[in-house]
Enzyme design. Structure first.
Site, PDB file in Angstrom:
ATOM      1  N   TRP A  31       0.962  -1.087  -0.025  1.00 56.39           N
ATOM      2  CA  TRP A  31       0.037   0.071   0.053  1.00 56.39           C
ATOM      3  C   TRP A  31       0.930   1.206   0.009  1.00 56.39           C
ATOM      4  CZ3 TRP A  31      -1.605   2.748   4.788  1.00 56.39           C
ATOM      5  CH2 TRP A  31      -2.523   3.864   4.673  1.00 56.39           C
TER       6      TRP A  31
ATOM      7  N   ASP B  62      -0.636  -5.157   9.483  1.00 56.19           N
ATOM      8  CA  ASP B  62      -1.575  -4.132   9.186  1.00 56.19           C
ATOM      9  C   ASP B  62      -2.804  -4.900   8.775  1.00 56.19           C
ATOM     10  OD1 ASP B  62      -3.125  -2.159   8.036  1.00 56.19           O
ATOM     11  OD2 ASP B  62      -1.480  -1.436   6.606  1.00 56.19           O
TER      12      ASP B  62
ATOM     13  N   LYS C 239     -13.155  -0.260   6.063  1.00 57.69           N
ATOM     14  CA  LYS C 239     -13.788  -1.277   4.919  1.00 57.69           C
ATOM     15  C   LYS C 239     -14.925  -1.880   5.692  1.00 57.69           C
ATOM     16  CE  LYS C 239      -9.726   0.269   3.063  1.00 57.69           C
ATOM     17  NZ  LYS C 239      -9.609   0.990   2.094  1.00 57.69           N
TER      18      LYS C 239
END
Ligand code: KET
Length: 443
Positions: free
Chosen positions: A171, A252, A288
């Site tokens: 990311w 993460d 999300k």
């Protein structure tokens, strides 16, 4: 005394002309210097920053007026009608908050206690002994990004010189986060363009080669941007190497529940490491899986070998947070705590999450089917189906990705990533045409 500005109003045109001539006269004598040159900014040396590679895509999308435009840039869930989606459990939790007339006082620096308890339990499982033994330091953060940033500051302060190893690719914001925290980082191999799969051997040898005691950043599930995760057996080997080298795993977890539709299954990598008794860091996000993007709700968890160490780590995380933003926002924390704390809402959340994950899986399949039906060559597109989570890493290069946007008005990141969460079944054919054109006609 009448202020000079009021006096000016009482003056006629002729008086004003006399005044201006008088000022010029004084100036020419060097008595008055015009201190401010209005057209030269004090910020002249600041150059224009480039747009963000992910969030900047949404800005460009908004500026496009083409009717077929499609935003597959940012990882944000859309309905089949391509509208943002507020989960019904979120609305219910918010109603509960209104009914209860809950306050808006400052939270403690570490955040809402009910949220911190819920988030650690979601991560490790409610009956995990680590929680009972109080070996986990949990601090509410400003979503995944803010939580990663807190951990980065902790590393910088207490592990000076220690390196963080990040996957190649990863990311995009990971690099910014560690750069800004002044934490050195390097990459480990992860993606193999030849197989459009995991370069497992490369990954293992790079983790082995890292200086002992490095932090190894791992995506808990649904690796961003590739959508390629290690298998359970591969996770075991990764844990072996990290243990051997005395590294510290740093997860993460931004997509728990979004990869498979199951909260537990998507936390299995973290739980595998924790069950080995390893100390580890985990940043969590509810952007999300609960659709709370703008509420900025997440957490940093540090699993320690003793309750005493966890208490000390937590105290230092709070010390880092206090001068940065003082204390976190309450709204999203209450939503999470209310949803997880109420069995009916919790179940409803799981159902909605399955629905979201299911919609993404179905457009993934439809996109694959459409591409295969249109492409008459022998090319194997099955990697699209093997990838999981919100994204597909198409393998399109920069020029091909540019063609997707410039010619087809499909907005995506320049690394070839598309967010399937922003795709509808109705747009799959169009996207398939765009991908085939870009793949074969642009090199
Ligand atoms: N980690 C990963 C792996 C990740 O993909 C994101 C967000 C985050 C953390 C942070 O999310 P937060 O909203 O701070 O909890 N990724 C999407 C959005 C973004 O770039 O900010 C994305 O990749 O599109």
């Amino acid at each position: 005394m009448i202020p000079f500005s009021s006096y000016l109003y009482t003056m006629g045109n002729f008086d004003l002309q006399i005044l201006v001539i008088f000022i010029y006269f004084l100036q020419s004598l060097g008595r008055i210097t015009m201190a401010v040159a209005v057209d030269v900014s004090r910020f002249e040396s600041i150059t224009m920053a480039p747009p963000d590679p992910i969030l900047g895509v949404s800005e460009a999308f908004r500026a496009d007026t083409h009717e077929m435009k499609l935003n597959l840039g940012v990882g944000a869930y859309r309905t089949e009608e391509l509208r943002p989606y507020v989960l019904s459990v979120v609305k219910k939790a918010e109603n509960l908050m209104l009914e209860r007339g809950e306050f808006k006082e400052y939270l403690p620096i570490e955040g809402l206690a009910a949220f911190n308890k819920a988030t650690a339990e979601l991560l490790l499982g409610a009956d995990n002994p680590i929680i009972k033994q109080q070996r986990i330091a949990t601090v509410q953060g400003l979503s995944g990004t803010g939580s990663l940033r807190l951990a980065a500051a902790l590393i910088e302060r207490y592990f000076p010189g220690a390196k963080v190893l990040i996957s190649s690719p990863t990311w995009g914001n990971h690099k910014n986060i560690f750069n800004d925290a002044r934490v050195p980082w390097s990459e480990y191999r992860y993606y193999d363009p030849k197989t459009v799969g995991l370069d497992f051997d490369g990954m293992i040898s790079d983790i082995k080669a890292a200086p002992e005691g490095s932090f190894i950043l791992l995506h808990g599930c649904a690796h961003n941007p590739t959508g390629i995760d290690p298998t359970p057996e591969q996770w075991e080997v990764i844990a072996d190497v990290i243990q051997e080298k005395n590294h510290i795993p740093f997860f993460d977890v931004a997509y728990q529940g979004f990869a498979s539709g199951s909260l537990d299954a998507d936390a299995s990598s973290v739980r595998l490491f924790a069950a080995r008794g390893m100390e580890l860091l985990v940043a969590q996000s509810y952007s999300k899986n609960l659709g709370l993007y703008a509420e900025r709700i997440g957490a940093i968890n540090v699993v320690c070998s003793s309750a005493d160490a966890a208490a000390r780590v937590k105290s230092q995380l709070k010390r880092i947070a206090r001068p940065m933003y003082s204390n976190p926002p309450i709204h999203g924390a209450r939503i999470v705590a209310n949803v997880v704390g109420d069995p009916a809402l919790f179940n409803e959340w799981k159902e909605e999450m399955e629905l979201m994950a299911g919609r993404i899986k179905s457009v993934r399949q439809k996109l694959y089917d459409s591409i295969c039906a249109k492409d008459k060559s022998e090319k194997d597109w099955s990697y699209i189906l093997k990838q999981i989570g919100m994204f597909s890493f198409t393998g399109l290069n920069r020029a091909q990705s540019d063609n997707m946007t410039d010619k087809w008005h499909v907005y995506m990141t320049k690394d070839g990533r598309i967010s399937l969460a922003g795709l509808s079944a109705a747009k799959c054919e169009y996207l398939a045409d765009a991908i085939i054109d870009s793949f074969y006609n642009v090199s």
